[in-house]
Design a protein around this motif. Structure first.
Motif, PDB file in Angstrom:
ATOM      1  N   SER A 755       0.823  -1.203   0.000  1.00  0.00           N
ATOM      2  CA  SER A 755       0.000   0.000   0.000  1.00  0.00           C
ATOM      3  C   SER A 755       0.861   1.258   0.000  1.00  0.00           C
ATOM      4  CB  SER A 755      -0.913  -0.018   1.230  1.00  0.00           C
ATOM      5  OG  SER A 755      -1.663   1.164   1.312  1.00  0.00           O
ATOM      6  N   VAL A 756       1.799   1.342   0.951  1.00  0.00           N
ATOM      7  CA  VAL A 756       2.644   2.526   1.076  1.00  0.00           C
ATOM      8  C   VAL A 756       3.488   2.729  -0.188  1.00  0.00           C
ATOM      9  CG1 VAL A 756       4.611   3.493   2.329  1.00  0.00           C
ATOM     10  CG2 VAL A 756       2.723   2.452   3.591  1.00  0.00           C
ATOM     11  N   THR A 757       4.058   1.641  -0.683  1.00  0.00           N
ATOM     12  CA  THR A 757       4.973   1.758  -1.823  1.00  0.00           C
ATOM     13  C   THR A 757       4.216   2.036  -3.116  1.00  0.00           C
ATOM     14  OG1 THR A 757       6.431   0.212  -0.680  1.00  0.00           O
ATOM     15  CG2 THR A 757       6.910   0.650  -2.997  1.00  0.00           C
ATOM     16  N   SER A 758       2.988   1.553  -3.242  1.00  0.00           N
ATOM     17  CA  SER A 758       2.184   1.890  -4.423  1.00  0.00           C
ATOM     18  C   SER A 758       1.993   3.396  -4.521  1.00  0.00           C
ATOM     19  CB  SER A 758       0.828   1.191  -4.364  1.00  0.00           C
ATOM     20  OG  SER A 758       0.963  -0.204  -4.461  1.00  0.00           O
ATOM     21  N   ALA A 759       1.685   4.032  -3.386  1.00  0.00           N
ATOM     22  CA  ALA A 759       1.518   5.482  -3.396  1.00  0.00           C
ATOM     23  C   ALA A 759       2.834   6.187  -3.702  1.00  0.00           C
ATOM     24  CB  ALA A 759       0.968   5.951  -2.053  1.00  0.00           C
ATOM     25  N   ASN A 760       3.927   5.753  -3.066  1.00  0.00           N
ATOM     26  CA  ASN A 760       5.225   6.375  -3.314  1.00  0.00           C
ATOM     27  C   ASN A 760       5.624   6.246  -4.777  1.00  0.00           C
ATOM     28  OD1 ASN A 760       5.423   7.055  -0.631  1.00  0.00           O
ATOM     29  ND2 ASN A 760       6.761   5.343  -0.078  1.00  0.00           N
ATOM     30  N   SER A 761       5.362   5.075  -5.361  1.00  0.00           N
ATOM     31  CA  SER A 761       5.688   4.875  -6.775  1.00  0.00           C
ATOM     32  C   SER A 761       4.831   5.769  -7.665  1.00  0.00           C
ATOM     33  CB  SER A 761       5.481   3.405  -7.145  1.00  0.00           C
ATOM     34  OG  SER A 761       5.864   3.163  -8.477  1.00  0.00           O
ATOM     35  N   GLY A 762       3.559   5.945  -7.271  1.00  0.00           N
ATOM     36  CA  GLY A 762       2.685   6.828  -8.044  1.00  0.00           C
ATOM     37  C   GLY A 762       3.217   8.247  -8.125  1.00  0.00           C
ATOM     38  N   TRP A 763       3.768   8.749  -7.003  1.00  0.00           N
ATOM     39  CA  TRP A 763       4.337  10.102  -7.020  1.00  0.00           C
ATOM     40  C   TRP A 763       5.612  10.160  -7.860  1.00  0.00           C
ATOM     41  CZ3 TRP A 763       1.011  13.483  -6.004  1.00  0.00           C
ATOM     42  CH2 TRP A 763       0.064  13.327  -4.998  1.00  0.00           C
ATOM     43  N   ALA A 764       6.385   9.087  -7.846  1.00  0.00           N
ATOM     44  CA  ALA A 764       7.596   9.076  -8.669  1.00  0.00           C
ATOM     45  C   ALA A 764       7.247   9.141 -10.162  1.00  0.00           C
ATOM     46  CB  ALA A 764       8.415   7.821  -8.357  1.00  0.00           C
ATOM     47  N   TRP A 765       6.243   8.375 -10.568  1.00  0.00           N
ATOM     48  CA  TRP A 765       5.833   8.409 -11.972  1.00  0.00           C
ATOM     49  C   TRP A 765       5.276   9.781 -12.347  1.00  0.00           C
ATOM     50  CZ3 TRP A 765       6.991   5.181 -15.763  1.00  0.00           C
ATOM     51  CH2 TRP A 765       7.421   3.891 -15.435  1.00  0.00           C
ATOM     52  N   LEU A 766       4.563  10.414 -11.434  1.00  0.00           N
ATOM     53  CA  LEU A 766       4.073  11.766 -11.713  1.00  0.00           C
ATOM     54  C   LEU A 766       5.234  12.749 -11.861  1.00  0.00           C
ATOM     55  CD1 LEU A 766       0.948  12.055  -9.388  1.00  0.00           C
ATOM     56  CD2 LEU A 766       0.998  12.544 -11.839  1.00  0.00           C
ATOM     57  N   ALA A 767       6.281  12.550 -11.044  1.00  0.00           N
ATOM     58  CA  ALA A 767       7.457  13.416 -11.162  1.00  0.00           C
ATOM     59  C   ALA A 767       8.098  13.272 -12.539  1.00  0.00           C
ATOM     60  CB  ALA A 767       8.463  13.077 -10.073  1.00  0.00           C
ATOM     61  N   ARG A 768       7.957  12.104 -13.157  1.00  0.00           N
ATOM     62  CA  ARG A 768       8.455  11.889 -14.519  1.00  0.00           C
ATOM     63  C   ARG A 768       7.511  12.423 -15.582  1.00  0.00           C
ATOM     64  NH1 ARG A 768      10.814   5.965 -15.835  1.00  0.00           N
ATOM     65  NH2 ARG A 768      10.139   6.762 -17.849  1.00  0.00           N
ATOM     66  N   GLY A 769       6.328  12.890 -15.146  1.00  0.00           N
ATOM     67  CA  GLY A 769       5.339  13.381 -16.100  1.00  0.00           C
ATOM     68  C   GLY A 769       4.495  12.280 -16.704  1.00  0.00           C
ATOM     69  N   GLU A 770       4.470  11.106 -16.058  1.00  0.00           N
ATOM     70  CA  GLU A 770       3.704   9.972 -16.572  1.00  0.00           C
ATOM     71  C   GLU A 770       2.743   9.484 -15.484  1.00  0.00           C
ATOM     72  OE1 GLU A 770       6.139   6.920 -18.439  1.00  0.00           O
ATOM     73  OE2 GLU A 770       7.822   8.339 -18.507  1.00  0.00           O
ATOM     74  N   PRO A 771       1.523  10.008 -15.475  1.00  0.00           N
ATOM     75  CA  PRO A 771       0.580   9.611 -14.412  1.00  0.00           C
ATOM     76  C   PRO A 771       0.217   8.128 -14.497  1.00  0.00           C
ATOM     77  CG  PRO A 771      -0.515  10.971 -16.083  1.00  0.00           C
ATOM     78  CD  PRO A 771       0.950  11.025 -16.390  1.00  0.00           C
ATOM     79  N   ARG A 772       0.227   7.463 -13.338  1.00  0.00           N
ATOM     80  CA  ARG A 772      -0.156   6.047 -13.234  1.00  0.00           C
ATOM     81  C   ARG A 772      -1.238   5.927 -12.157  1.00  0.00           C
ATOM     82  NH1 ARG A 772       4.017   2.361 -14.407  1.00  0.00           N
ATOM     83  NH2 ARG A 772       2.569   0.783 -13.599  1.00  0.00           N
ATOM     84  N   PRO A 773      -2.494   6.299 -12.488  1.00  0.00           N
ATOM     85  CA  PRO A 773      -3.547   6.320 -11.460  1.00  0.00           C
ATOM     86  C   PRO A 773      -3.813   4.959 -10.826  1.00  0.00           C
ATOM     87  CG  PRO A 773      -4.474   6.586 -13.668  1.00  0.00           C
ATOM     88  CD  PRO A 773      -2.994   6.741 -13.799  1.00  0.00           C
TER      89      PRO A 773
END
Length: 881
Positions: A755-773
């Motif tokens: 759960s925690v890492t899914s959210a952290n990974s989501g923010w990393a992908w957003l930082a790359r400009g690639e949203p992963r909802p």
């Protein structure tokens, strides 16, 4: 298909039948599921069925000297309702067969048999199971409901079966057929926060109607149900709250019976409302912010324990301007705006000496209650012309006091009404208290409970007194711990059964573990007797030691695939955990408490209880007791960790550094790694952030422990390192770390880490400009599965950022508003949002679409929690929700 439609299919076929069932012929509920995969769910299903006094029919319960298909057919032919519970596996296919037993059972179920289907979410289902479920969806004889936790499943099954039976009964009876009383009270829906009553409410119809009218009066926001112990205040409050649930946004029941300190009342209300204590603002103000705009019904049960807290309720009324309070108490609160409802005994039958016996005797509410509880104790009990007068005289002797009647009716297994009446006439006058300030009816209930206790064997009485040490529900292991070396320990199970049969103990099940509880008046007598027990100090110490051992036993189970079960196991006895640790702190046994609290760190974190654990550690630090270095390390580390996430709290870096040094000195590598992680996060949160030091500290933490020894913590520390890399501008390096952590979490079945890492990974992908909802959606699903309220707000925030990044301004605004409301409701409204998220919001607000975004945001703030979750978790949901 709706449940009522499925029931209707079966109605016509069964309406013509006129079979008369004897009491031992209970309705049979066939349960179909895979065995190993859904073992916890099968246990919960069986418990839910048995709570309704129905008979579960389950494949593993019988001998199997016949071919499987013959067994399924025989079982199904003897069953009345089909329950199917499905998750991921299609099930075993026997040699020579083409389909699994799971599918075979469904096919063999008669078409006119009501079918209740429950699907566990989330799931990666076998292809053949998916095909089977597709056929079930197209079957217009089955209802179809998803669930995520075993607790939710149990509530759904009990509610659906109760509804099904009620609808069958309504469809089959003629207008002249009026039931004496429902067989069992229908449990509240899964979203309500009400206890499920053990028994039906009898004889309170007029009281319920009156109180519902009172609740509709917005000018009267505090209603207090007043009466002596055992009069039925709590049961009446539950019935009123159940009936009124549609009139409020949320109904919340707050047990106060275990509290002694008035200062604990507001925190108890906050816990039940899901609001976390944050910062040093008045708690009334925090609750007001969290529940603003929501029409709440808050039931405060057993307020006589904490009457000085009435002033706090007045202050809370000013903050919760849309809330209504329903209070049960032996004394009125005496606050402005209070409306008092005196709970009277149940109406009595006519005096048999002055009236001829007729139907009025049996129709009297007090007699109806006696008959209902007597049949629960002995299903073969019937009212006859010979015993009716005795029953009426018993109810009159007990003055219609519900608990007194229940306790007397429980003795029907060993005493006839005439014999019981003779004993009442002889014993009750002797047992009435001589205190002049105690109402007469309260003396009667006291005498009745005492009478029931005195009918016990000497060994059962001894055990009953020792049970007065417990502050809430307790397990058999806990009973064994406090009864050790006592004569009662020789046949403990037999003595417990004697107490259950006498209605002095009640039994239920949690995740397969049998738990016991007492009604409040019974507990008061047990507690009072226990306080006079010569061995009370030794028993309290045994009680405390048991809950220290429980922490040691639960600690490894909080990691990996056993996490959810371990969380619920602790939740079930939390009141006793609190009482035990507070007592141990009070007698100076602080080192053992600190160690136990540290062992349960993951529980406090996931279930939002860290502020309470922090308060214990602060008490230990200020106790004046000489502390071991390990104890001081734990107390400093835990209090600083909690302060790090509380808004407005100053984080003393020196305290964390001291904690690191102490953990290192005592050789606690996991504790040292945890303290280093806390220090790392603190360094990253300073202005300006010291990211170089933060990364160095986090890498040191990872060097101290291995994934073999501490898989959950090692994975969480890696995830923290990944988040630091995102902050440093290296999302690619972070994603590589997160992918590895997610692989490990799924392999281990560790819901928290995933759960925690899914959210952290989501923010990393957003930082790359690639949203992963989908990563934030997964975070939301797992947070709900864990019972972690904090996760919902954070997940919705991430999904809002993904929508905004993809150019979907309206959805982004909706989800942002919903996330703000979710954070508001849990008291986390002032916590800082993710840095990446803020950049997306600021960009939209500076654009020409700001007005569109703000309009959607306002709509999102008004959305209910279920509507917000549906918007994310249900593919067909639209933004018009």
């Amino acid at each position: 298909m709706h449940l009522g439609d499925a029931v209707g299919v079966a109605m016509n076929a069964g309406a013509a039948a006129s079979a008369i069932r004897t009491p031992d012929q209970r309705l049979r509920i066939f349960v179909s599921s895979t065995l190993k995969e859904l073992e916890p769910e099968r246990r919960v299903a069986r418990a839910a069925i048995e709570r309704l006094r129905l008979a579960p029919v389950m494949f593993e319960l019988g001998a199997r000297p016949h071919p499987p298909q013959e067994l399924y057919r025989a079982y199904l032919e003897q069953s009345d309702v089909f329950i199917g519970i499905y998750w991921q596996q299609y099930g075993w296919i026997a040699p020579g067969e083409e389909i699994s037993g799971l599918e075979d059972e469904y096919r063999l179920a008669p078409r006119d048999m009501p079918k209740l289907i429950y699907l566990k979410q989330p799931a990666e289902r076998d292809e053949r199971l998916g095909e089977l479920l597709g056929r079930i969806r197209d079957d217009d004889t089955a209802s179809y409901t998803p669930f995520t936790t075993t607790r939710q499943l149990g509530q759904l099954i009990q509610a659906d079966l109760a509804t099904l039976l009620a609808e069958r009964f309504d469809a089959s009876r003629t207008p002249s057929q009026v039931p004496l009383a429902p067989a069992v009270a229908e449990p509240p829906p899964a979203g309500d926060h009400l206890p499920v009553p053990y028994t039906a409410a009898v004889g309170r119809e007029r009281d319920v109607a009156t109180l519902l009218d009172w609740l509709d009066d917005d000018a009267q926001r505090v209603t207090t149900l007043v009466g002596p112990g055992g009069i039925g205040k709590s049961r009446l409050a539950i019935e009123v709250a159940r009936t009124a649930r549609e009139r409020f946004d949320r109904v919340t029941f707050v047990h106060l019976e275990h509290l002694n300190d008035p200062a604990d009342v507001l925190p108890a209300i906050a816990r039940e409302l899901g609001v976390q204590i944050a910062g040093d603002r008045p708690l009334t103000e925090q609750l007001g912010v969290a529940r603003s705009g929501r029409r709440d019904l808050i039931v405060l049960d057993s307020f006589e324990q904490v009457l000085p807290a009435a002033a706090e309720i007045t202050a809370l009324l000013n903050e919760l301007t849309d809330a209504t309070f329903l209070v049960t108490s032996r004394a009125r609160l005496r606050i402005r705006g209070e409306r008092v409802f005196d709970v009277e005994p149940l109406a009595l039958p006519p005096d048999p000496g002055r009236a001829s016996f007729d139907a009025d005797f049996v129709a009297a509410p007090a007699v109806r209650l006696f008959i209902d509880r007597a049949r629960a104790a002995n299903p073969r009990f019937e009212v006859t012309a010979e015993n009716a007068e005795g029953i009426a005289r018993i109810c009159r002797a007990l003055e219609g006091v519900p608990l007194a009647i229940e306790l007397a009716a429980a003795r029907i297994r060993v005493l006839t009404p005439a014999t019981m009446l003779g004993r009442l006439d002889h014993m009750l006058p002797l047992l009435v208290t001589a205190a002049r300030d105690i109402p007469e009816r309260q003396r009667t209930i006291q005498a009745t409970v005492e009478w029931s206790i005195d009918l016990l064997s000497p060994e059962a009485r001894e055990l009953f007194v020792r049970l007065g040490v417990f502050a809430g529900d307790f397990s058999l292991d806990a009973v064994e711990a406090i009864a050790a070396r006592a004569p009662a320990a020789t046949d403990l199970l037999g003595l417990i059964l004697e107490l259950v049969d006498s209605s002095l103990l009640r039994q239920h099940e949690n995740e397969g573990v049998p738990l016991f509880s007492m009604l409040v008046p019974v507990r008061e007598i047990a507690t009072a007797r226990f306080e006079r027990e010569p061995d009370a100090a030794a028993v309290r110490r045994a009680h405390g030691d048991h809950y220290l051992r429980l922490a040691a036993e639960i600690e490894p189970l909080l990691q990996g695939a056993t996490q959810s079960v371990a969380l619920d196991r602790l939740e079930a006895e939390l009141n006793n955990v609190r009482a035990a640790y507070r007592h141990l702190i009070a007698i100076g046994s602080v080192d053992s408490v600190a160690r136990a609290v540290w062992r349960l760190f993951l529980y406090w974190w996931i279930r939002g209880q860290l502020p309470e654990a922090k308060a214990w550690m602060e008490e230990i630090l200020s106790s004046g007791v000489r502390l071991r270095e390990h104890t001081r390390a734990i107390a400093l580390g835990l209090t600083t960790w909690v302060s790090l996430w509380q808004p407005g709290m100053e984080v003393a870096v020196g305290r964390i550094e001291w904690s690191v040094t102490l953990f290192h000195a005592v050789g606690d590598r996991l504790g040292e790694a945890g303290a280093l992680t806390t220090l790392s996060i603190a360094c990253a949160a300073t202005t300006p952030p010291d990211l170089v030091r933060a990364e160095g500290l986090q890498r040191r933490a990872l060097e101290l422990i291995s994934p073999q020894e501490h898989p959950t913590y090692e994975a969480l520390f890696r995830s923290t390192l990944g988040s630091l890399l995102v902050t440093k501008g290296d999302p690619d390096g972070a994603i590589e770390i997160f992918d590895g952590v997610l692989d490990d979490a799924r392999r281990l079945g560790d819901i928290l880490v995933e759960s925690v890492t899914s959210a952290n990974s989501g923010w990393a992908w957003l930082a790359r400009g690639e949203p992963r909802p989908e990563l934030f959606t997964r975070h939301l699903e797992l947070s709900l599965q864990l019972g972690s309220d904090n996760g919902a707000g954070h997940a919705l925030e991430g999904l809002a950022a993904c929508a905004a990044a993809a150019g979907d301004i309206e959805r982004g605004g909706l989800l942002l508003g919903a996330s703000e409301t979710a954070r508001l409701r849990t008291g986390l409204v002032h916590q800082r949002s993710n840095r990446i998220f803020r950049s997306f919001v600021e960009g939209i607000l500076a654009s020409d679409r700001a007005a569109e975004f703000e309009a959607a945001r306002a709509r999102g703030r008004r959305m209910s929690r279920p509507a917000a979750l549906d918007l994310v978790l249900t593919p067909a949901a639209t933004m018009s929700s």
